[in-house]
Design a protein around this motif. Structure first.
Motif: not given
Length: 492
Positions: A390-391, A401-406, A473-477, A479-488
């Motif tokens: 997590s961050v 509730d906690l949702t974790i992501y690949h 896994s990653l938290t949603e937050e 994963l969002g940072i990772k996805t945004e960084l990759i796209e950028k």
């Protein structure tokens, strides 16, 4: 023999500060000459793949990592050697002469069960401070984590039977021998033949005789008798110097009947080191039992690993104790652990700027940012369910509730409902502002912690073949940072 309650100074007496890659110093001079580049950063030490196709590893080497950091300094002879390379300015060498590590180090507890791509060690420091640690941290963690993991596999294969580490003469060097013994003991092996490891770490030491001992006497029986006279209460004899069944076991029984038993002692064991181990152990067990010697244990050694041990047991071998050497001390089937040390963020005016390494090989893509690591446990069974990054500073709320992501696929996710799980913060403070704040546990405490960790891991993760894959896994937050960084970065 019980493990000793033994505490020692874990700081290496040698100055190992220059056990580093040269580029750590050349890059550091660049940072030194450009103060803007010597910003505060975070690095993660992690690994990408478990050895031997397993589902997990056992984290080891933290104690030696701590010792290196505590002792990191550059002596006059170090400075003069670096000057002789003609690569460094006087100003930078003077900086090194007075260098003291001032950063923060967090790490998972030694003996922990760990998984690929999660930070085992997190360093937060000025760039130079963090960079200079790279090689030594990887050396400490890669070697001992590899051997501790192999040791557990060997001990697991033995199904509760005693396992002794016999590997010193096959280790890659002096340090590899006794640090390997340390890792083996933490991973579950019961004792070592390496005397220095016994002295330095308090590991139980064992040893009997070699073939040369038997050969040095006029007869096999005389050799056995000599040993029994010196060690009547712990006598184990080696049977296969000449003929295991034709003479070895017969002389062992004679020793029991004619010398040991009449004096109130018993033969503690017999060892075989060659031949058809399964068949010989069965025959020896039958002969011993026929001679009213059920107390006599059978010890076997012969280039064993976890697969051979499992095969022997499946064949019905009557072995009470295994001596394991070369395949354990060098983890022969998977000799490289493969830990890496990667920049994860830059901190500029208290703002965290996540950094990522992109690669065409998705396995080599890093997880960015200043991160925390949590372990999720089932509230009812107290068994491990998943690890989640997590961050930093954004803790998991167990009441929600906690949702974790690949880490690479948002569609692969898992939700844990409030009340059905709890979390453990895995990264513990070791150094804060360069000061050691961690109470370094004894080797017995680390070994016990490792055993307890393994008790909380489901059996499907312990299989040698096709083990279940543990979720990291990653938290949603995050994963969002990772996805945004990759796209950028891919748009650049």
């Amino acid at each position: 023999m019980e493990g000793l309650d033994y505490k020692y100074d874990f700081r290496d007496e040698r100055n190992l500060s220059l056990v580093m890659d040269f580029y750590e110093l050349t890059m550091s001079q660049c940072y030194f000459n450009d103060p803007k580049a010597n910003k505060e950063v975070t690095f993660d030490l992690f690994f990408r793949r478990n050895p031997d196709g397993g589902a997990f590893s056992i984290f080891c080497g933290l104690e030696q990592m701590i010792g290196y950091i505590q002792n990191l300094h550059f002596k006059d002879e170090d400075i003069e050697y670096l000057r002789s390379t003609h690569k460094f300015t006087d100003e930078f060498l003077n900086f090194l002469r007075h260098f003291i590590f001032t950063g923060d180090v967090y790490a998972i507890k030694e003996g922990s069960v760990v998984f690929p791509n999660e930070p085992l060690v997190r360093v937060k420091a000025k760039m130079i401070d963090a960079q200079l640690l790279e090689t030594a941290l990887l050396l400490a963690v890669n070697h001992q984590t590899l051997i501790a993991t192999k040791a557990h596999r060997v001990k697991l294969a033995a199904q509760g039977r005693n396992v002794m580490e016999f590997g010193a003469r096959r280790a890659h060097n002096f340090d590899a021998a006794y640090y390997g013994s340390r890792a083996c003991y933490i991973g579950g092996v019961d004792s070592t033949a390496t005397v220095f490891a016994g002295q330095k770490f308090g590991i139980p030491v064992v040893g009997t005789m070699a073939h040369s001992f038997v050969q040095s006497y006029d007869s096999e029986y005389e050799a056995f008798l000599s040993y029994a006279k010196n060690y009547p209460d712990s006598c184990i004899v080696l049977l296969d110097t000449y003929d295991t069944l034709g003479s070895g076991i017969k002389n062992a029984i004679r020793l029991e009947k004619e010398y040991l038993a009449p004096r109130g002692y018993h033969l503690q064991g017999v060892r075989i080191d060659s031949g058809d181990i399964a068949y010989l152990s069965q025959q020896i067990r039958t002969i011993l039992d026929e001679n009213d010697m059920p107390f006599c244990k059978i010890v076997a050694s012969n280039s064993f690993d976890e697969n051979i041990i499992k095969s022997l047991i499946d064949q019905g071998a009557k072995i009470d104790s295994f001596g394991v050497g070369e395949n354990l001390i060098v983890s022969k089937s998977s000799p490289v652990f493969g830990g890496v040390y990667k920049l994860s963020s830059v901190i500029d005016n208290d703002k965290v700027i996540p950094k990522i390494k992109l690669s065409e090989n998705i396995e080599k893509m890093t997880n960015p940012g200043f991160k925390d690591l949590y372990r999720i446990y089932d509230s009812k069974t107290h068994m491990m369910r998943a690890d989640v990054m997590s961050v930093h500073g954004h803790p998991i709320n167990e009441k929600e509730d906690l949702t974790i992501y690949h880490p690479n696929n948002r569609w692969q996710n898992k939700t844990f409902h409030a009340g059905e799980y709890y979390v453990e913060d895995l990264l513990h403070p070791i150094f804060i502002n360069g000061q050691l704040v961690y109470d370094v546990p004894s080797i017995e405490e680390v070994r016990a912690y490792c055993a307890d960790q393994l008790d909380h891991l489901w059996p499907q993760y312990k299989r040698f073949e096709y083990p279940h894959v543990y979720k990291v896994s990653l938290t949603e937050e995050l994963l969002g940072i990772k996805t945004e960084l990759i796209e950028k970065l891919r748009k650049k």
